[in-house]
Design a protein around this motif. Structure first.
Motif, PDB file in Angstrom:
ATOM      1  N   LYS A  14       0.952  -1.312  -0.044  1.00 59.71           N
ATOM      2  CA  LYS A  14      -0.103  -0.011   0.032  1.00 59.71           C
ATOM      3  C   LYS A  14       1.182   1.165   0.144  1.00 59.71           C
ATOM      4  N   PHE A  15       2.197   0.998   1.248  1.00 61.10           N
ATOM      5  CA  PHE A  15       2.438   2.391   0.811  1.00 61.10           C
ATOM      6  C   PHE A  15       3.088   2.728  -0.240  1.00 61.10           C
ATOM      7  N   ALA A  16       3.754   1.448  -1.112  1.00 61.41           N
ATOM      8  CA  ALA A  16       4.809   2.162  -1.996  1.00 61.41           C
ATOM      9  C   ALA A  16       3.397   2.441  -3.555  1.00 61.41           C
ATOM     10  N   LEU A  17       2.373   2.055  -3.522  1.00 58.13           N
ATOM     11  CA  LEU A  17       1.368   1.720  -4.434  1.00 58.13           C
ATOM     12  C   LEU A  17       0.522   3.076  -4.313  1.00 58.13           C
ATOM     13  N   LYS A  18       0.996   3.493  -3.330  1.00 56.91           N
ATOM     14  CA  LYS A  18       0.724   5.548  -2.794  1.00 56.91           C
ATOM     15  C   LYS A  18       1.856   6.032  -3.369  1.00 56.91           C
ATOM     16  N   ARG A  19       3.010   5.705  -2.902  1.00 54.26           N
ATOM     17  CA  ARG A  19       4.358   6.724  -3.618  1.00 54.26           C
ATOM     18  C   ARG A  19       4.060   6.392  -4.983  1.00 54.26           C
ATOM     19  N   LEU A  20       4.237   5.587  -5.451  1.00 51.84           N
ATOM     20  CA  LEU A  20       4.247   5.448  -6.868  1.00 51.84           C
ATOM     21  C   LEU A  20       2.873   6.358  -7.980  1.00 51.84           C
ATOM     22  N   SER A  21       1.689   6.560  -7.191  1.00 50.65           N
ATOM     23  CA  SER A  21       1.033   6.845  -7.728  1.00 50.65           C
ATOM     24  C   SER A  21       0.960   8.559  -7.417  1.00 50.65           C
TER      25      SER A  21
END
Length: 124
Positions: A14-21
């Protein structure tokens, strides 16, 4: 009939997807430094190897007025990395990120050329 593990998303994912998004969205905003993400709007889901992310962003338009936009992004996970497969802004597909300088110069040239041709044809 998928397993629950086909739908689970870890905190790290979730953290990685939020940052990447945020990186992908900011690359498509005119003024990313003045944009504000609605932290309560994030929705991240998973089905098998496809991850869907949506969120809303208040971003200034060309006139400086804040406009709320809804972004929809999908990713696939390959070799422990997330790969962006689609991105929509308010239901419109975003095909590519910011136009590069060469694209801008080429577009300007084509516009000038079309004006020259129109003027030539009108004078005939």
């Amino acid at each position: 009939d998928g397993n629950l593990s086909d739908y689970n998303i870890t905190t790290d994912e979730k953290f990685a997807l939020k940052r990447l998004s945020k990186e992908n969205i900011n690359a498509n905003l005119k003024y990313p430094q003045n944009s504000k993400y609605n932290e309560n709007s994030w929705n991240i889901t998973r089905i098998d190897n496809e991850y869907s992310v949506s969120c809303s962003v208040d971003a200034p338009n060309t006139f400086g007025m804040l406009v709320t936009h809804q972004f929809f992004l999908t990713y696939k996970k390959e070799n422990e990395k997330f790969i962006l497969t689609s991105m929509k802004l308010d239901e419109n597909n975003i095909i590519k990120t910011k136009i590069g300088m060469n694209d801008t110069i080429a577009l300007g040239f084509l516009i000038c050329l079309s004006v020259i041709i129109q003027n030539f044809l009108l004078q005939r």
